[in-house]
Design a protein around this motif. Sequence first.
Motif, short mmCIF file in Angstrom:
data_model
loop_
_atom_site.label_atom_id
_atom_site.label_comp_id
_atom_site.label_asym_id
_atom_site.label_seq_id
_atom_site.Cartn_x
_atom_site.Cartn_y
_atom_site.Cartn_z
N VAL A 36 0.72 -1.22 0.11
CA VAL A 36 0.14 -0.20 0.17
C VAL A 36 1.17 1.46 -0.13
O VAL A 36 0.77 2.04 -0.66
N VAL A 37 1.90 1.28 0.62
CA VAL A 37 2.72 2.39 0.93
C VAL A 37 3.59 2.96 -0.30
O VAL A 37 3.72 3.93 -0.93
N THR A 38 4.54 1.96 0.01
CA THR A 38 5.62 1.91 -1.28
C THR A 38 4.66 1.97 -2.19
O THR A 38 5.88 2.04 -3.66
N ASN A 39 3.92 0.93 -2.59
CA ASN A 39 3.51 0.55 -3.79
C ASN A 39 3.72 2.38 -4.98
O ASN A 39 2.61 2.86 -4.28
N PRO A 40 3.88 1.65 -6.23
CA PRO A 40 4.14 3.16 -7.36
C PRO A 40 2.58 3.13 -7.56
O PRO A 40 2.60 4.38 -8.46
N TRP A 41 2.13 2.51 -7.51
CA TRP A 41 0.81 3.37 -8.13
C TRP A 41 0.00 4.59 -7.87
O TRP A 41 0.03 4.04 -6.14
N GLN A 42 -1.06 5.22 -8.19
CA GLN A 42 -1.63 6.86 -7.89
C GLN A 42 -2.34 5.85 -7.37
O GLN A 42 -4.00 6.70 -7.29
N ILE A 43 -2.82 5.03 -6.48
CA ILE A 43 -3.76 4.57 -5.21
C ILE A 43 -3.68 5.51 -4.14
O ILE A 43 -2.55 7.08 -4.22
N SER A 44 -4.96 5.58 -3.38
CA SER A 44 -5.20 6.87 -2.52
C SER A 44 -4.33 6.93 -1.38
O SER A 44 -4.07 6.27 -0.61
N SER A 45 -3.95 8.68 -1.60
CA SER A 45 -3.50 9.22 -0.10
C SER A 45 -3.85 8.56 1.44
O SER A 45 -4.00 8.43 1.60
N SER A 46 -5.07 9.02 1.01
CA SER A 46 -6.05 8.38 2.22
C SER A 46 -5.47 6.96 2.39
O SER A 46 -5.76 7.24 3.73
N LEU A 47 -5.79 6.23 2.28
CA LEU A 47 -5.97 4.92 2.34
C LEU A 47 -4.96 4.32 2.75
O LEU A 47 -4.17 4.12 3.50
N ARG A 48 -3.63 5.67 1.89
CA ARG A 48 -1.76 5.10 2.62
C ARG A 48 -2.04 6.15 4.26
O ARG A 48 -1.18 4.86 5.19
N VAL A 49 -2.14 6.85 4.71
CA VAL A 49 -2.46 7.37 5.73
C VAL A 49 -3.53 6.04 6.59
O VAL A 49 -3.29 6.18 7.51
N ARG A 50 -4.92 5.37 5.85
CA ARG A 50 -5.33 4.76 7.32
C ARG A 50 -4.37 3.31 7.25
O ARG A 50 -4.11 3.62 8.84
N VAL A 51 -3.67 2.99 6.00
CA VAL A 51 -2.54 1.62 6.76
C VAL A 51 -1.77 1.91 7.83
O VAL A 51 -1.01 1.35 8.66
N LEU A 52 -1.05 3.32 7.64
CA LEU A 52 -0.19 3.66 8.07
C LEU A 52 -0.93 3.44 9.92
O LEU A 52 -0.43 3.51 11.12
N ARG A 53 -2.26 4.23 10.30
CA ARG A 53 -2.54 5.22 11.32
C ARG A 53 -2.60 3.55 12.32
O ARG A 53 -3.12 3.11 13.31
N ALA A 54 -2.95 2.33 11.34
CA ALA A 54 -3.60 1.23 12.00
C ALA A 54 -2.34 0.36 12.48
O ALA A 54 -2.72 -0.48 13.06
N PHE A 55 -1.05 0.90 12.09
CA PHE A 55 -0.05 0.35 12.88
C PHE A 55 0.92 1.52 13.13
O PHE A 55 1.93 1.15 13.80
N GLY A 56 -0.14 2.72 14.03
CA GLY A 56 -0.03 3.35 14.72
C GLY A 56 1.52 4.78 14.81
O GLY A 56 1.49 5.52 15.62
N ALA A 57 0.92 5.24 13.37
CA ALA A 57 1.29 6.43 13.17
C ALA A 57 0.33 7.10 13.58
O ALA A 57 -1.02 6.90 13.66
N GLN A 58 0.28 8.20 14.46
CA GLN A 58 0.29 9.97 14.72
C GLN A 58 -0.08 10.43 13.54
O GLN A 58 0.84 11.02 12.87
N ILE A 59 -0.81 10.65 12.67
CA ILE A 59 -0.88 11.49 11.34
C ILE A 59 -2.58 12.30 11.41
O ILE A 59 -3.78 12.05 11.53
N GLY A 60 -2.43 13.44 10.70
CA GLY A 60 -3.01 14.81 11.65
C GLY A 60 -4.22 14.54 10.54
O GLY A 60 -4.11 13.21 9.57
N ARG A 61 -4.73 15.41 10.30
CA ARG A 61 -6.44 15.30 9.05
C ARG A 61 -5.71 16.06 7.54
O ARG A 61 -4.24 17.23 7.92
N GLY A 62 -6.12 16.04 6.61
CA GLY A 62 -5.78 16.29 5.28
C GLY A 62 -4.24 16.65 4.72
O GLY A 62 -3.64 16.77 3.63
N VAL A 63 -3.81 15.41 5.70
CA VAL A 63 -2.18 14.76 5.22
C VAL A 63 -2.47 13.97 3.85
O VAL A 63 -3.00 13.04 3.43
N VAL A 64 -1.33 14.07 2.36
CA VAL A 64 -0.87 13.67 1.49
C VAL A 64 0.09 12.95 1.45
O VAL A 64 1.15 13.29 1.96
#
Length: 191
Positions: A36-64
Amino acid sequence: MSDIPVIDLSRAPGERAAWGRPTWQVYLWAVCELLVVTNPWQISSSLRVRVLRAFGAQIGRGVVFRPRTRVKFPWKLHIGDRSWVGEGVWFHNQDHVYVGDDVVISQETFLTTGSHAHRRDMALITRPIHIEAGAWVTSRCVVLGGSRVGRSALIRPLSLVDGCTVPDGEVWGGNPIVALGPRFPQEAVDE
């Protein structure tokens, strides 16, 4: 025979000292990062952020979070609101990385919090990185552990931030890094 010592790397301490999570979680993160994160495809930024948060990253609103990014340990990543993480940015965060609100980290920048006791036993040494609100770390920079980039500071392309403190509102660049002037000259602010 030389009198210059060679460090036996098989005895170097700390290989997993920075993990901070069980082995299974580190390996599961590696799979999710790849898909999801390293993937070069132009998938959703919000999907990357959701996966990072699921593993404990603290990421605010509107992050690209652009494609081809890497995050060593998401549980040691803290990003404020509305920040932009450019394509190919690598957070090699064996210690915590703190990114404020409205920060831009541009393409191919490498942030690493780890180093080694190179004169002793090659033990892992880590120090956090702090990038304050409004800062812009431009493309292909290297930011080392112990660095602090001040509020609304700008780091020029291809620069090495070598554990120093870059003052608020200043432009710095180069290797070795030097002050180049204010980001917002007074006459521009007055207009």
